[in-house]
Design an enzyme around this catalytic site. Sequence first.
Site, PDB file in Angstrom:
ATOM      1  N   PHE A 806      59.617  45.471  56.864  1.00 29.34           N
ATOM      2  CA  PHE A 806      60.087  44.664  58.009  1.00 29.34           C
ATOM      3  C   PHE A 806      61.605  44.736  58.130  1.00 29.34           C
ATOM      4  CE2 PHE A 806      61.656  40.276  59.132  1.00 29.34           C
ATOM      5  CZ  PHE A 806      61.460  40.389  60.505  1.00 29.34           C
ATOM      6  N   HIS A 807      62.082  44.821  59.375  1.00 31.83           N
ATOM      7  CA  HIS A 807      63.510  44.778  59.687  1.00 31.83           C
ATOM      8  C   HIS A 807      63.738  43.660  60.697  1.00 31.83           C
ATOM      9  CE1 HIS A 807      67.516  45.651  61.031  1.00 31.83           C
ATOM     10  NE2 HIS A 807      67.611  46.790  60.357  1.00 31.83           N
ATOM     11  N   SER A 808      64.438  42.614  60.284  1.00 28.81           N
ATOM     12  CA  SER A 808      64.712  41.481  61.155  1.00 28.81           C
ATOM     13  C   SER A 808      65.789  41.824  62.179  1.00 28.81           C
ATOM     14  CB  SER A 808      65.164  40.286  60.301  1.00 28.81           C
ATOM     15  OG  SER A 808      65.563  39.209  61.126  1.00 28.81           O
TER      16      SER A 808
END
Length: 963
Positions: A806-808
């Site tokens: 995941f990349h916020s």
Amino acid sequence: MASKYKDKEAGVLFSFNGRWVSWLHTGAAYMAFLSALIVGISLHYHKIVQNEWFGYPEEWFPSVSATIGDRFPERSFFMLFIALTSGPRFALVGLWYLLTAKPGQSMPKVVAYFGIFRTFTCGGWTYVTSTDNHDWHDIFMISYLVATIPWMFGCLALSPVNAKAIKYRKYVAGAFFGTIIPLVYFFIQHKVHRVPGAYTTYAFFEWALVLFDVAFDAVTALDFDTFELVVKDTKGISKSAPRSPSLEKEKDKATGVFSTAFTLSEALDAAADVYHGFAFWSVLTSLGLTVWYFPLWHMGISGYEAFVMSTISPFLLAIRPIRTLVVRNQRIFHLLSLAGLSAYIVTDPVYRLFTIGFGVSMQCLAWVATFSTDATSESRLESRVLAFVLGLLMSSIAKFAWHTNNPIWPIMHADNGGWNGTGLALAALAVLRFTRRRSTSSGNDGDRQSKSGSPALYALGFGGLLFALHSLLSDTSTMILWVWEGYPVRGPLSNIHAYYTIFAMTGGVVLGVARPGLVSSWSAFGVASVGAAVLTLYSNWFGFYGALVLTTYLLALSIPLISSASKKSPALTFGLGFLIYNFMVLFHVWVVAYAFVPGGPLVREHTDWIMTVTMLLIGCGVFNLNASRDGQRPSKIVKRPAASLPARHRKHYFGVASVLNVLFLCAAFMRFPSNDYKPYHADSRVITAGIWTIHFSLDNDMWSSERRMRDLIKEAELDVVGLLESDLQRIIMGNRDTTQYLAEDLGMYVDYGPGPNKHTWGAALLSKFPIINSTHHLLPSPVGELAPAIHATLDVYGTLVDVFVFHSGQEEDPEDRRLQSEYLAKLMGSTDRPSFLLSYLVTKPLEGNYNTYVSSISGMHDVDPTDWDRWCEYILFKGLQRVGYARISRSTITDTELQVAKFVVPESADKTKSLFGVEDEVRNRRVSEHEVPEGWRFPALFRGEGVRGHRYHVFDEPRYFAY
């Protein structure tokens, strides 16, 4: 077989007709294979139909290699008859040379060389089996197949005046090459997808390939009928005796393009032209990549983006003195354009960009001047356009061979796999040959060459076409990743199915030359528009079929569109065309970089708008082509005799295209997956997982960083790694895919994550363990950039384990990050399987959104809650025994460290459930390294000063935990 010459000429003791050489060769060759097949089925049926996955009854027919392999006596039968084949084989090649050799022609010698070479390589792969030496067996086999192409096409080109033999050769050759496609398909079904029965189907196509190969040479019996051995040519066809015009006309009609003469000089011209086209595309595609380096490190507009406008130099041709200067000194300007290839010598990124910008401006200026001055000659203009288009094909093939990096890009050098010096030297030689023949045109009469059609509309069409070629076809994996949706595999794979794109590109070039009227019609444009819509709106194989339709059309349309545009004002047509191309490139960037550029939100996430505008621009060019055709008065249309049509040069360019396709197939064979996926510490049931933000695979000094990344991942012994900022499939990132190189070199499965048409900066997953299922997510992002996530299920030592990558969103959009944390927490909480998160969270430990990610909703725990020095990268877990955590410095590879954790997979479901209830005080108890088994420990080479700038830092050593 007694000869009629025996009675007529003294001294002739024995003679026979030449066709018997063909019959002996055919009979011995077929007997070799068929005898082995019959004996093998009779004695070892179940053994020879068995392969590494399946046996009888799923597989019920043996492959050629299994039949003629190591078992006695079938191998002996095969080798006996294949040895007997060699004599007639050498005689067949010799007779063919005698039949076709003519004074002053070199092609018969070339074909004879390949005939002899094929004979030796055939002996190589038949007498050295894969069991004896797998590498040499493959080398001989590939060499044999590669040599088959010039042999077959050369025989077609040299065929004597015998329409029946020519017809059979064309049919058999077509069947031979047509068989290769299903052959490869079913081999992939067997080797990669492990489909029961696929190898049997593959075996039928493999046997068909053998039968067609021998049958092609059997056709020589129809030509050798003219020979009587004592060797005597009874009809004089092998010499330069006068021939009947009617027979020559019959041969030309049967052979088509193969009827034109072949010369080594013209072949070298074609090769040099295509290589110069390759140099053009290499420099052009490197421009956006090197410009991107600066806003990437400035985290915003840097000012260096202005170099994108280097391409509009053709506007200078509107100034007559400059136009005259360029036209009269084309060789100088083409040589100056090679500055773009020499830029790798410049180590400072700023000056390297200056050098590339200069090279791009010179090459655009020089190529447009060449198009314009050669517009007075149809054949020369078509040659230039073919060189330009086939240069793109060569660039795509070179990038495939180098795992999506171009070996002569200025981000490459010797240390990371670049061939810059070799490429530059070849480019210089290509320029000298490319410019050795000058046009008689002054370059100032371009407007007079075509009165109909609007230069502005041609500019629109050229701009849209160039953008489509660059954005979609400068790499074979771009459109494959557009339609990629994760595991299980439901569509094409970048390293296996790239040949679909290459074949479609090649077919488009041939179609554009053969049927320019058809490809420039509104019907063809309508079909291509449907293909573009299917590619944009659909995924998996159906979406890729639309991509192939569009690919064929774009390459086909390039021939008539660029040819017609070259007959108009070069400054207006190509200067404006490159300017429109530049605007499309910026549009193409804005849809994903909307958070960092003025006006970005207006085009946010609108790849569909880009595709629509691209097709409308191309439609302007199609409209102009049709208007030009309709505007021509019948009285002005002059029918040229067939001999004056530009057909002679086509054979050489098509030959270069064939060689490029062969080189691609060789690269595809070398890149075929090995299926060697082995975790580092299987005996200890350990998963070593890492998270790394790779900054688009450009290091701090603007060099491609894949190999340095590979070394660190391998030395850290990572079994699973999440990569962020990994989507490079845009013009500004060079249309690359780092994951291909890493996965193939490290022996890992790969999920690219949300594709380039999903408007993210990318998230990817590499795993030593099989990926059973994966889904891609775009998390809520009402204001800022889209946040990509991968949810994958791995088969880890027989236990299903979930992993999240995941990349916020960025720091400036707190509401986006809050919504994303809630979404991801629910996603992680939706599974009760052992799980871990590899992420970029943009939060401080124990504060704010951290407490949403690490919560009862997600069920996740922090890998080390005491690590206070984090802001971006985090590793969370549940249901696993966390035994170690480390932070490894990045050196100059990127701007973010590599974080690594070690987990032990519980052996039972009960053990997994018990881990969920362990108290934090117990869970986070640290122990010394000597208290954990050796298989759980981190590599020692990163201690102290480490290696190549990589060392354990923050803690200066790994941390270990126990319960």
